[in-house]
Design a protein around this motif. Structure first.
Motif, PDB file in Angstrom:
ATOM      1  N   HIS A 147     -31.601 -29.303  10.874  1.00 41.20           N
ATOM      2  CA  HIS A 147     -31.044 -30.331  11.245  1.00 41.20           C
ATOM      3  C   HIS A 147     -29.672 -29.781  11.876  1.00 41.20           C
ATOM      4  CE1 HIS A 147     -28.865 -34.255  10.299  1.00 41.20           C
ATOM      5  NE2 HIS A 147     -27.602 -33.388  10.119  1.00 41.20           N
ATOM      6  N   TYR A 148     -28.678 -29.221  11.021  1.00 42.64           N
ATOM      7  CA  TYR A 148     -27.713 -28.395  11.685  1.00 42.64           C
ATOM      8  C   TYR A 148     -27.184 -27.761  12.659  1.00 42.64           C
ATOM      9  CZ  TYR A 148     -26.052 -29.315   6.440  1.00 42.64           C
ATOM     10  OH  TYR A 148     -26.014 -29.650   5.068  1.00 42.64           O
ATOM     11  N   ARG A 149     -28.490 -26.802  13.018  1.00 43.12           N
ATOM     12  CA  ARG A 149     -28.480 -26.583  14.423  1.00 43.12           C
ATOM     13  C   ARG A 149     -28.814 -27.664  15.271  1.00 43.12           C
ATOM     14  NH1 ARG A 149     -30.661 -20.442  14.277  1.00 43.12           N
ATOM     15  NH2 ARG A 149     -29.068 -19.880  12.774  1.00 43.12           N
ATOM     16  N   LYS A 150     -29.195 -28.110  15.207  1.00 45.05           N
ATOM     17  CA  LYS A 150     -29.361 -29.498  15.988  1.00 45.05           C
ATOM     18  C   LYS A 150     -28.253 -30.022  16.671  1.00 45.05           C
ATOM     19  CE  LYS A 150     -32.236 -33.803  17.760  1.00 45.05           C
ATOM     20  NZ  LYS A 150     -33.269 -34.974  17.677  1.00 45.05           N
ATOM     21  N   LEU A 151     -26.990 -30.976  15.266  1.00 48.81           N
ATOM     22  CA  LEU A 151     -26.319 -31.314  15.115  1.00 48.81           C
ATOM     23  C   LEU A 151     -25.355 -30.880  15.717  1.00 48.81           C
ATOM     24  CD1 LEU A 151     -24.957 -33.885  14.276  1.00 48.81           C
ATOM     25  CD2 LEU A 151     -24.400 -33.341  12.619  1.00 48.81           C
ATOM     26  N   PHE A 152     -25.161 -28.958  15.484  1.00 51.58           N
ATOM     27  CA  PHE A 152     -23.978 -28.155  16.342  1.00 51.58           C
ATOM     28  C   PHE A 152     -24.787 -28.170  17.680  1.00 51.58           C
ATOM     29  CE2 PHE A 152     -23.469 -23.898  17.512  1.00 51.58           C
ATOM     30  CZ  PHE A 152     -22.187 -23.662  17.632  1.00 51.58           C
ATOM     31  N   VAL A 153     -25.696 -27.814  18.166  1.00 52.51           N
ATOM     32  CA  VAL A 153     -26.033 -28.300  20.488  1.00 52.51           C
ATOM     33  C   VAL A 153     -25.475 -29.421  20.324  1.00 52.51           C
ATOM     34  CG1 VAL A 153     -27.557 -27.499  21.637  1.00 52.51           C
ATOM     35  CG2 VAL A 153     -27.073 -26.129  19.694  1.00 52.51           C
ATOM     36  N   CYS A 154     -25.782 -30.755  19.477  1.00 52.47           N
ATOM     37  CA  CYS A 154     -25.748 -31.720  20.338  1.00 52.47           C
ATOM     38  C   CYS A 154     -24.336 -32.021  20.427  1.00 52.47           C
ATOM     39  CB  CYS A 154     -26.293 -33.084  19.749  1.00 52.47           C
ATOM     40  SG  CYS A 154     -27.516 -33.033  19.730  1.00 52.47           S
ATOM     41  N   GLN A 155     -23.482 -31.527  19.421  1.00 51.68           N
ATOM     42  CA  GLN A 155     -21.616 -31.612  19.938  1.00 51.68           C
ATOM     43  C   GLN A 155     -21.678 -30.907  20.707  1.00 51.68           C
ATOM     44  OE1 GLN A 155     -20.135 -33.785  18.409  1.00 51.68           O
ATOM     45  NE2 GLN A 155     -20.800 -34.296  16.201  1.00 51.68           N
ATOM     46  N   ILE A 156     -21.596 -29.563  21.197  1.00 51.90           N
ATOM     47  CA  ILE A 156     -21.407 -28.877  22.281  1.00 51.90           C
ATOM     48  C   ILE A 156     -22.090 -29.551  23.219  1.00 51.90           C
ATOM     49  CG2 ILE A 156     -20.990 -26.825  23.206  1.00 51.90           C
ATOM     50  CD1 ILE A 156     -21.081 -26.096  20.898  1.00 51.90           C
ATOM     51  N   TYR A 214     -19.915 -38.623  11.740  1.00 53.22           N
ATOM     52  CA  TYR A 214     -21.009 -38.146  12.467  1.00 53.22           C
ATOM     53  C   TYR A 214     -21.105 -37.854  14.336  1.00 53.22           C
ATOM     54  CZ  TYR A 214     -26.085 -36.773  12.229  1.00 53.22           C
ATOM     55  OH  TYR A 214     -26.974 -36.333  12.511  1.00 53.22           O
ATOM     56  N   LEU A 215     -20.801 -38.331  14.744  1.00 53.21           N
ATOM     57  CA  LEU A 215     -20.949 -38.884  16.578  1.00 53.21           C
ATOM     58  C   LEU A 215     -19.721 -37.562  17.311  1.00 53.21           C
ATOM     59  CD1 LEU A 215     -22.609 -41.891  17.215  1.00 53.21           C
ATOM     60  CD2 LEU A 215     -24.024 -39.414  16.869  1.00 53.21           C
ATOM     61  N   GLY A 216     -19.399 -37.441  16.235  1.00 60.05           N
ATOM     62  CA  GLY A 216     -17.809 -37.147  16.059  1.00 60.05           C
ATOM     63  C   GLY A 216     -16.657 -37.950  17.319  1.00 60.05           C
TER      64      GLY A 216
END
Length: 179
Positions: A123-132, A162-164
């Motif tokens: 979950h964290y990795r997906k969130l990290f990639v999506c944020q970038i 959450y979505l930045g």
């Protein structure tokens, strides 16, 4: 939670406490050591950190999920984030010592825990990639597709963080998305 783990929880009922707490209860404060883990019977919980004076939400938990700052819980190091209830909640609260006792004496418990930690890491990795990689609109579309229950249960200011994005930007994106 799988059936064998539920049986283990029932077998060790004297090792945990069932608590009811109101909305916005801090279960763990950023910078403190996690002494407890929680299993959510009812309600919602969020994990967030202080980002230069602003709360940044990065994960939400609901019924049937466990929550703790596992890094802190396991190592005794201060937590990098706060854990807070989103709504009134009914939780099972267990100390590290009692958690370890159940883990050591229940077949399959450690494997299930490892799987839960692995899923959180994904979950964290997906969130990290999506944020970038993704635009705010794409992040919102992913949330709608993958976790629509969050949109129904979490206040908009927490979804925005959450979505930045800002709550105003979220409102604009939601309006465009609904058309």
């Amino acid at each position: 939670m799988n059936q064998s783990l539920l049986i283990a929880w029932e077998q060790y009922r004297d090792l945990y406490e069932e608590i009811s707490v109101p909305a916005r209860t801090i279960l763990l404060e950023e910078g403190k050591v996690a002494r407890y883990a929680y299993y959510i019977r009812e309600g919602g919980v969020r994990a967030w950190f202080n980002n230069k004076g602003k709360e940044t939400s990065f994960q939400f938990f609901f019924e049937g999920e466990g929550v703790s700052a596992m890094e802190s819980f396991r190592t005794g190091q201060p937590s990098m984030y706060t854990i807070e209830t989103l709504s009134a909640a009914r939780l099972l609260k267990i100390s590290k010592e009692n958690f370890d006792l159940i883990a050591d004496s229940t077949p399959g418990f450690k494997a299930a825990l490892e799987e839960a930690v692995f899923q959180r890491l994904l979950h964290y990795r997906k969130l990290f990639v999506c944020q970038i990689r993704d635009t705010p609109q794409e992040r919102y579309a992913t949330l709608v597709a993958d976790q629509p229950h969050i949109l129904q249960r979490v206040p908009l200011q927490y979804i925005a963080s959450y979505l930045g994005i800002t709550p105003v930007s979220l409102s604009r994106i939601r309006n465009k998305f609904q058309k």
